[in-house]
Design an enzyme around this catalytic site. Structure first.
Site, PDB file in Angstrom:
ATOM      1  N   TRP A   4       0.604  -1.218   0.072  1.00 28.59           N
ATOM      2  CA  TRP A   4      -0.166  -0.018  -0.191  1.00 28.59           C
ATOM      3  C   TRP A   4       0.767   1.117  -0.066  1.00 28.59           C
ATOM      4  O   TRP A   4       1.839   1.112   0.785  1.00 28.59           O
ATOM      5  CB  TRP A   4      -0.978   0.468   0.964  1.00 28.59           C
ATOM      6  CG  TRP A   4      -1.946   0.634   1.136  1.00 28.59           C
ATOM      7  CD1 TRP A   4      -2.529   2.345   2.002  1.00 28.59           C
ATOM      8  CD2 TRP A   4      -3.063   0.606   0.035  1.00 28.59           C
ATOM      9  NE1 TRP A   4      -3.383   2.384   0.833  1.00 28.59           N
ATOM     10  CE2 TRP A   4      -4.471   1.927   0.590  1.00 28.59           C
ATOM     11  CE3 TRP A   4      -3.501  -0.465  -0.024  1.00 28.59           C
ATOM     12  CZ2 TRP A   4      -5.806   1.015   0.183  1.00 28.59           C
ATOM     13  CZ3 TRP A   4      -5.156   0.135  -1.052  1.00 28.59           C
ATOM     14  CH2 TRP A   4      -5.615   0.658  -1.180  1.00 28.59           C
ATOM     15  N   HIS A  61       0.336  -4.663   6.891  1.00 28.55           N
ATOM     16  CA  HIS A  61      -0.842  -4.939   6.022  1.00 28.55           C
ATOM     17  C   HIS A  61      -0.015  -5.432   4.588  1.00 28.55           C
ATOM     18  O   HIS A  61      -0.415  -4.953   3.712  1.00 28.55           O
ATOM     19  CB  HIS A  61      -1.994  -4.041   5.932  1.00 28.55           C
ATOM     20  CG  HIS A  61      -2.466  -3.897   7.224  1.00 28.55           C
ATOM     21  ND1 HIS A  61      -3.921  -3.917   7.605  1.00 28.55           N
ATOM     22  CD2 HIS A  61      -1.938  -3.527   8.252  1.00 28.55           C
ATOM     23  CE1 HIS A  61      -3.938  -4.318   8.975  1.00 28.55           C
ATOM     24  NE2 HIS A  61      -2.791  -2.933   9.471  1.00 28.55           N
ATOM     25  N   HIS A 110      -2.361 -11.197   3.807  1.00 28.60           N
ATOM     26  CA  HIS A 110      -2.373 -10.657   4.828  1.00 28.60           C
ATOM     27  C   HIS A 110      -4.478 -10.583   5.966  1.00 28.60           C
ATOM     28  O   HIS A 110      -4.872 -11.096   5.096  1.00 28.60           O
ATOM     29  CB  HIS A 110      -1.693  -9.697   5.375  1.00 28.60           C
ATOM     30  CG  HIS A 110      -2.619  -8.035   4.826  1.00 28.60           C
ATOM     31  ND1 HIS A 110      -2.371  -8.102   3.826  1.00 28.60           N
ATOM     32  CD2 HIS A 110      -4.154  -7.260   5.809  1.00 28.60           C
ATOM     33  CE1 HIS A 110      -3.186  -7.244   3.268  1.00 28.60           C
ATOM     34  NE2 HIS A 110      -3.586  -6.763   4.665  1.00 28.60           N
ATOM     35  N   ASP A 152      -6.905  -8.249   8.444  1.00 36.61           N
ATOM     36  CA  ASP A 152      -7.097  -7.345   9.235  1.00 36.61           C
ATOM     37  C   ASP A 152      -7.924  -7.533  10.491  1.00 36.61           C
ATOM     38  O   ASP A 152      -8.736  -8.782  10.292  1.00 36.61           O
ATOM     39  CB  ASP A 152      -7.885  -5.824   8.967  1.00 36.61           C
ATOM     40  CG  ASP A 152      -6.810  -5.522   7.617  1.00 36.61           C
ATOM     41  OD1 ASP A 152      -6.307  -5.872   7.016  1.00 36.61           O
ATOM     42  OD2 ASP A 152      -7.924  -4.679   6.627  1.00 36.61           O
ATOM     43  N   HIS A 182      -7.517  -2.281  13.578  1.00 36.54           N
ATOM     44  CA  HIS A 182      -7.008  -2.120  12.203  1.00 36.54           C
ATOM     45  C   HIS A 182      -7.794  -0.261  12.058  1.00 36.54           C
ATOM     46  O   HIS A 182      -7.598   0.476  11.401  1.00 36.54           O
ATOM     47  CB  HIS A 182      -7.289  -2.926  10.813  1.00 36.54           C
ATOM     48  CG  HIS A 182      -6.479  -2.114   9.786  1.00 36.54           C
ATOM     49  ND1 HIS A 182      -5.318  -1.343  10.004  1.00 36.54           N
ATOM     50  CD2 HIS A 182      -6.799  -2.512   8.491  1.00 36.54           C
ATOM     51  CE1 HIS A 182      -5.153  -0.922   8.573  1.00 36.54           C
ATOM     52  NE2 HIS A 182      -6.298  -1.265   7.636  1.00 36.54           N
ATOM     53  N   HIS A 224     -13.760  -0.643   5.707  1.00 39.24           N
ATOM     54  CA  HIS A 224     -13.323  -1.451   6.967  1.00 39.24           C
ATOM     55  C   HIS A 224     -14.156  -1.568   7.552  1.00 39.24           C
ATOM     56  O   HIS A 224     -14.286  -1.996   8.055  1.00 39.24           O
ATOM     57  CB  HIS A 224     -12.023  -0.490   6.579  1.00 39.24           C
ATOM     58  CG  HIS A 224     -10.359  -1.712   5.330  1.00 39.24           C
ATOM     59  ND1 HIS A 224     -10.123  -0.673   4.578  1.00 39.24           N
ATOM     60  CD2 HIS A 224      -9.762  -2.715   6.032  1.00 39.24           C
ATOM     61  CE1 HIS A 224      -9.499  -2.060   4.011  1.00 39.24           C
ATOM     62  NE2 HIS A 224      -8.873  -2.525   5.138  1.00 39.24           N
ATOM     63  N   GLU A 230      -7.385  -9.954   3.450  1.00 38.73           N
ATOM     64  CA  GLU A 230      -7.035  -9.455   2.287  1.00 38.73           C
ATOM     65  C   GLU A 230      -5.587  -9.788   1.500  1.00 38.73           C
ATOM     66  O   GLU A 230      -4.386 -11.203   1.980  1.00 38.73           O
ATOM     67  CB  GLU A 230      -6.636  -8.007   2.474  1.00 38.73           C
ATOM     68  CG  GLU A 230      -7.558  -7.635   2.807  1.00 38.73           C
ATOM     69  CD  GLU A 230      -7.697  -5.837   3.636  1.00 38.73           C
ATOM     70  OE1 GLU A 230      -8.411  -5.349   3.395  1.00 38.73           O
ATOM     71  OE2 GLU A 230      -6.353  -5.992   4.503  1.00 38.73           O
TER      72      GLU A 230
HETATM   73 ZN   LIG Z   1      -7.427  -3.475   4.875  1.00 34.44          ZN
END
Ligand SMILES: [Zn+2]
Length: 219
Positions: free
Chosen positions: A27, A57, A61, A63, A67, A171, A183
């Site tokens: 990200w 992340h 992975h 969440d 988060h 989210h 994810e």
């Molecule tokens: Zn996420």
């Protein structure tokens, strides 16, 4: 073991996690991935030992509610049944996002684990630079999934919410409802249908996210 990209075992398990490597996609505002050998047999050390540095992340992975939810549960508090058991892979045809209209005919019910196979999987995204226009779960679909009381949602890009849109809202809708989120899956080799899922994130205390290994087997 075959050295090919196909990672289906003789017992039918398909590895749907992406390999972690230095410099891989992450990200945009998250830290880079660096995996470096600190002790090296080739350099006279007794063993090979690496240091691993990455955001929580990145790659395949999970969440935790923490988060996006202040005081929410960490990954160390995740019940194991969230990610071990029956799961349904649903193919999404919408090239932009997962929307409630496309989900409704699937009759998603309470307690289900659903994994969305979108056009992201065909792109072998983990080998590419960051894609801004990946297929994500719209906030409307996230609220629909919360209403249906699903247990777990999995997606085939780095985030369940979009980069340009619905990043925070999606989210929040899922994590505030206590839904566990996987994810960064690679579902390229997986057909829609019913599977047995095993996905175990690292047990990080108060972890907002953590890398995970995820595998599927046809039921
Ligand atoms: Zn996420």
């Amino acid at each position: 073991m075959l050295a090919s990209e196909s990672s289906k075992t003789r017992a039918g398990w398909i590895d749907v996690s992406v390999p972690l490597r230095s410099g891989m996609v992450h990200w945009p505002d998250n830290p880079p991935v660096r995996i470096e050998r600190m002790l090296d047999i080739e350099h006279g050390d007794a063993a090979n030992v690496s240091t691993i540095s990455m955001g929580s992340h990145t790659g395949t992975h999970m969440d935790a509610p923490l988060h996006f939810v202040r005081g929410g549960k960490g990954l160390d508090e995740m019940p194991l049944e969230a990610t071990i058991g029956r799961a349904r892979v649903i193919e999404i045809h919408d090239p932009q996002s997962v929307k409630p209209d496309e989900l409704r005919p699937h009759g998603i019910h309470s307690g289900e684990r659903v994994l969305f196979k979108t056009q992201n999987s065909a792109r072998r995204w983990h080998k590419e630079a960051f894609i801004e226009a990946f297929v994500y779960v719209s906030q409307e679909a996230a609220r629909y999934l919360a209403t249906q009381e699903v247990l777990t949602v999995g997606v085939d890009y780095l985030s369940v919410g979009g980069f340009l849109k619905d990043g925070v809202e999606t989210h929040q809708a899922l994590l505030e409802a206590g839904i566990w989120v996987i994810e960064g899956l690679d579902l390229a080799e997986v057909k829609p249908g019913e599977y047995e899922l095993i996905c175990l994130p690292l047990k990080v205390e108060r972890g907002d996210g953590a890398p995970a290994r995820a595998i599927l087997r046809v039921i």
